[in-house]
Structure formats: C-alpha cells, structure tokens
Design a protein around this motif. Structure first.
Motif, mmCIF file in Angstrom:
data_model
loop_
_atom_site.group_PDB
_atom_site.id
_atom_site.type_symbol
_atom_site.label_atom_id
_atom_site.label_comp_id
_atom_site.label_asym_id
_atom_site.label_seq_id
_atom_site.Cartn_x
_atom_site.Cartn_y
_atom_site.Cartn_z
ATOM 1 N N LYS A 143 25.376 96.630 32.260
ATOM 2 C CA LYS A 143 24.038 95.803 32.502
ATOM 3 C C LYS A 143 23.032 96.577 31.681
ATOM 4 N N LYS A 145 19.803 96.151 31.103
ATOM 5 C CA LYS A 145 18.586 96.477 31.359
ATOM 6 C C LYS A 145 18.649 97.308 32.809
ATOM 7 N N GLY A 149 18.650 91.009 35.195
ATOM 8 C CA GLY A 149 19.708 90.814 34.425
ATOM 9 C C GLY A 149 21.249 90.847 35.310
ATOM 10 N N GLN A 150 22.144 90.302 34.520
ATOM 11 C CA GLN A 150 23.367 90.432 35.122
ATOM 12 C C GLN A 150 24.169 91.379 34.074
ATOM 13 N N GLN A 152 26.962 92.045 31.264
ATOM 14 C CA GLN A 152 27.527 91.408 30.245
ATOM 15 C C GLN A 152 28.522 92.138 29.551
ATOM 16 N N ILE A 157 26.277 91.133 23.852
ATOM 17 C CA ILE A 157 25.014 91.520 23.923
ATOM 18 C C ILE A 157 24.693 91.888 22.403
#
Length: 210
Positions: A143, A145, A149-150, A152, A157
């Motif tokens: 994650k 942040k 958010g989700q 990733q 990213i």
C-alpha cells in the motif's frame, strides 16, 4: 552513493556501462598479490582517469589501466536525503535497488514515492539508469500511501511513477528491460550450513531518454 534506511541500501556508480559490481572488469584476476590490492584501491579514487598498475604473477608482469567505475558509498537515511546525496544523484549513471524497495515501502510509503520522484527528476544525465530487483511474492504487494488507496504491485507503482509524462507532455524515462516474474533455482546438490530456498523475483531497468 550507498544509502541505508530501515535496513535498506542503494548503490550508484558515476561511470556508466558496468553497473555497481567491479568484479566483471577484471575476470579471474583477483588474488592475494599486492598488485591486485593496489589496483582495487585505485577504483575508489574520484578521478576521471585511472592509474596504470603493474601486476606481478607467477608467469610474468602485466601492465594494466583500469576501466572500472568510480563508486561512492554513503551510509544514511535514503528516505531523508541530504543536499550531498542530491548532487551524487545528478552525476550518477546507475543507481541500483536490490531487494530493498519493499522494505522502504513498509517503512514509509509516502517518502518512498517521493524518493523515486526525486530520482526521476534529479538524475539528469541522458542514459542514466535505475535498476530495481525485488521479490515477486506478496511482500511486494504494498500500500504505497499511509492514508487511502489500495495495495498494488511495486513494479506497477514504479512503472506509473517513472514513465509518466512531465508537465510538457513528454516522457523523459523509458523501461528498457523488465520481467514481472523470474525464478532463481538452486543447483541440485548445493550444500550450505543454512537452509536455502528457490525464489521468484521481478526486475525493472529504467533509462533516462533526455
């Protein structure tokens, strides 16, 4: 520059084309001879040219001029870099992140995003490269942040962050080599005091276009 934060490190070289390892420059020449020690020490001098070194072997003497990269090592918090580090980034041809990016995201996702934005903007040499190698397991499903958010994959990213267009609508970086999943498998019969395992990893090699 070699930096560390939360058990992490990065390494940069300011002579291009040979990565962060020096061994490939002198295949098969490492030994206990004083000539080799002198040669290795010469790599860590901040010079644009390298000294000619005479190496004595059992058969004969060899005179060599090194072409190894200049390496800079700094131990510091890479998520809170100093002005000195910014200057090293501007000069760097290659910065490597080997199995540390997931740790950085775990320690501080917001500052890790900021770190790669700074690298994207401050590595100004055309042809400068960023190499990322990381586990392809769930540890790299992060994650980015702290708030919102989700989760990733790290490579998604970084692709989005480093390959996005700038304010003028131009992409200044490109991905020249990548794989989302590769296996490193141990050789059969390998004996080691500690248990070793096969592992799956991903890699990305980004290069500045202009």
């Amino acid at each position: 520059s070699s930096s560390s934060s939360s058990s992490s490190s990065c390494c940069s070289s300011n002579r291009g084309g040979r990565g962060s390892s020096s061994q490939g420059s002198l295949p098969g020449l490492f030994s206990k001879a004083d000539g080799y020690k002198k040669l290795v020490r010469s790599w860590f001098c901040d010079k644009t040219t390298f000294p000619t070194t005479t190496i004595s072997t059992k058969k004969k003497k060899k005179t060599m001029t090194t072409t190894a990269p200049i390496l800079h090592f700094e131990q510091l918090d890479v998520l809170h870099p100093t002005e000195k580090v910014f200057k090293l980034w501007k000069r760097a041809h290659l910065i490597t992140f080997c199995f540390v990016v997931a740790e950085l995201f775990k320690a501080d996702g917001d500052n890790t995003l900021l770190l790669f934005r700074r690298l994207r903007d401050q590595m100004s040499k055309r042809g400068a490269m960023i190499l990322v190698i990381e586990s392809a397991g769930t540890f790299s499903f992060v994650k980015p942040k702290k708030v919102g958010g989700q989760k990733q994959w790290i490579y998604c990213i970084l692709d989005r962050l480093l390959l996005e267009r700038n304010s003028e609508g131009v992409r200044t970086w490109e991905c020249v080599a990548k794989s989302d999943s590769e296996w490193f498998r141990l050789e059969k019969g390998l004996d080691y005091p500690l248990k070793l395992n096969n592992m799956r990893y991903f890699y990305r090699l980004y290069r500045r276009k202009q």
